[in-house]
Design an enzyme around this catalytic site. Sequence first.
Site, PDB file in Angstrom:
ATOM      1  N   GLU A  21       0.835  -1.203   0.000  1.00 13.99           N
ATOM      2  CA  GLU A  21       0.000   0.000   0.000  1.00 13.99           C
ATOM      3  C   GLU A  21       0.868   1.252   0.000  1.00 13.99           C
ATOM      4  O   GLU A  21       0.566   2.229  -0.673  1.00 13.99           O
ATOM      5  CB  GLU A  21      -0.940  -0.012   1.207  1.00 13.99           C
ATOM      6  CG  GLU A  21      -2.079  -1.024   1.096  1.00 13.99           C
ATOM      7  CD  GLU A  21      -1.650  -2.453   1.334  1.00 13.99           C
ATOM      8  OE1 GLU A  21      -0.535  -2.668   1.863  1.00 13.99           O
ATOM      9  OE2 GLU A  21      -2.417  -3.375   1.000  1.00 13.99           O
ATOM     10  N   HIS A  28     -11.195  -6.141   7.837  1.00 10.19           N
ATOM     11  CA  HIS A  28     -11.964  -5.850   6.619  1.00 10.19           C
ATOM     12  C   HIS A  28     -13.214  -5.043   6.946  1.00 10.19           C
ATOM     13  O   HIS A  28     -14.213  -5.120   6.246  1.00 10.19           O
ATOM     14  CB  HIS A  28     -12.382  -7.143   5.905  1.00 10.19           C
ATOM     15  CG  HIS A  28     -11.245  -8.022   5.523  1.00 10.19           C
ATOM     16  ND1 HIS A  28     -10.621  -8.863   6.413  1.00 10.19           N
ATOM     17  CD2 HIS A  28     -10.596  -8.181   4.341  1.00 10.19           C
ATOM     18  CE1 HIS A  28      -9.657  -9.522   5.799  1.00 10.19           C
ATOM     19  NE2 HIS A  28      -9.613  -9.128   4.543  1.00 10.19           N
TER      20      HIS A  28
END
Lengths: 334, 433
Positions: free
Chosen positions: A57, A126
């Site tokens: 990321e 998540h």
Amino acid sequence: MNMIQAINSAMDVMMARDPDVIVMGEDVGYFGGVFRATAGLQQKYGKQRVFDTPISELGIIGVAVGMGAYGLRPVPEIQFADYIYPALDQLVSEAARLRYRSAGEFTAPMTVRSPFGGGIFGGQTHSQSPEGIFTHVSGVKTVIPSTPYDAKGLLIAAIEDNDPTIFFEPKRIYNGPFDGYWDRPAQNWSKHPAGEVPTGYYKVELGKAKVVRPGEALTILAYGTMVHVATATVAEAGIDAEIIDLRTLVPLDIDTIEASVKKTGRCMIVHEATRTSGFGAELSAIVQERCFYHLEAPIERVTGFDTPYPHSLEWAYFPGPVRIGEALKKLMKD
Amino acid sequence: MASDPERGTSARANLQPLSLYVPEPKFRPGDAVDFSEVHVPPAGETRRPDIADKASTFTDLAYQLVRVLDEDGQAVGPWNPRLAPDTLRNILRSMALVRAFDERMFRAQRQGKTSFYMKCTGEEAVAVPAAYALDYDDMCFPSYRQQGLLIARGWSMVDMMNQIYSNTADRLQGKQLPIMYSVKEAGFFSISGNLTTQYPQAVGWAMASAAKGDTRIAATWCGEGSTAEGDFHSACTFASVYRAPVILNVVNNQWAISSFSGFAGAESTTFAARAVGYGIAGLRVDGNDALAVYAATAWAAERARTNQGPTLIEHFTYRAEGHSTSDDPGQYRSEGEPNAWPLGDPIKRLKDHLIAIGEWDEERHAAQDKELADEVKRAQKEAEQNGILGHGLHQPLDTLFDGVFEDMPWHLREQQAQMVAEETASGRPWARK
């Protein structure tokens, strides 16, 4: 269209209009994204403009800053908002400040798309709602749609915007709005007016909230999934609440908020993120500063709890109709 | 020691206790310096692969040292870039100008004219020859010790000083620390104080250039200490995966403030060897040898321009001065180190080379030093006419809010109005223009 299709359509429209728009992220290319948001784009626009990235990321956002500085308009995807933390420094110290620190010589016009929020049994990694981290940073815009129509229009506006934008997609309502009860299925967007999405180009201006439901009894400030949960709860409770979908947290539409709270005299703030130092705290402070003499009751905050997002207990964590309903009663008591 | 009640302590009693290894530099203040363990191979020894060779065929170069200038001041071996005397003199002049600039600005900081300064003394051969080997429109993503890029590109010293002084002519409107330049026009990317963040950005710029079918490449620099940052490794991964046309420079100057290079892993391997694991071309270069740096950069640039991918260059050098004006190296390293450094002084080595080939002499050099000192002094005078830090505010107060966003949102306008109102009410006329 459902929200995923609308988001896909926004990128499609913008890639067709502007050769400098590029899409990148883990699994976004050939496969079209784990939520299918980028499906078909690589086939249509080629690998030079839509490509998979390493699982990094930090790298995705750092590279996007460089691409933005070159003159492109990257639309990087962070597969889940929970994974944005490794990229935080590139977002808050680099993308957000590049224009300021270089006095406009360099800019990072990027739109970081990321699914966020819970309600899909995603556990701690998540399900998070990290919007408050970004609203605290000077120099990034934070956008959260609640309908397919808005998702497309806001995403197009974000891609055209010359500032870095965090675009959080409420994944619980990707396929349809729901009433907040975990055991009831989501409706389909095709039966919802906001699921009517034009195939071509249109924009929903950043920084403009929407009055979802006009009312007189109180004002509810919400965004993303919570707009739908609040709407269902209000209908169930039979209270004439004015529900405002903020759509953009930074810049915030202060005029709509102020006018509504001054009219109703009561204010409830609903978000799924943890409570302490959350964006609700900012909203509460702003309403207090501007509307204090119009308030007839203390401002109510309905939020997630200050714990990590629990897996099997996620519906206990989720600010659903029960929690919102209790807060409604409290707010309307006096 | 922990005991196991089930098995008793006897089962582990004859195992040696573990101990944590914490590296320590060889010399501390007061120690005599002996760099005889630093391996300096003869100039000209290291081979020069063809630019089209696969990186995996020359991994040995990541452990050697590309050197061109020998002990007699001659340029030797396959990496000799065979530069024209005029070019050599220009590089020497730029390096000497960087040193003169650093001297002057260091003193300006000590005189209280600005808050902060960072010299690159001893490292002038890292940035200056690289600037000559790159094209002017290639984009450089420097760290804070590559002022030589701007000087070598002929950028205005007055402009640089305006930034250092945060004065009325500061192109960055007083918003950045001194020396954190940003000059898009000269292919010099805005410097960040967060280390190595520029690495993935340079890779992204290079990827964008490649994706657009452009011909420009990117180059970036970080210190050896900050190769420990995740950004470095993410950048190497992306550069490798997409074969980005980028040059990744690691300036191994031995010290990251007070931490010696061992804290970034230097005791285990070289920094150029980081390239090997990524399948990137890696070169280790004598960073005090202007010709070696030029040759390595030109070679890497040609690889990038012909779609052969990235190159990681370790510049083996030494930080002869403190980290910054806020640092006192006497507190943590032997004062003998800078002079004992076995690769010598980069300016003297290039000067000796020019003299050895009959293209320069000590008199001309002394005259040039004086001329450069005067040039810097003139620039300083000119810059100081625009003000120095600490002499009131040089920018209109309300510009503090400019550039957070392209257009100012209401909350910033509101804060701006509040600030101006407070300032007006305070009755301090110096604060506003």
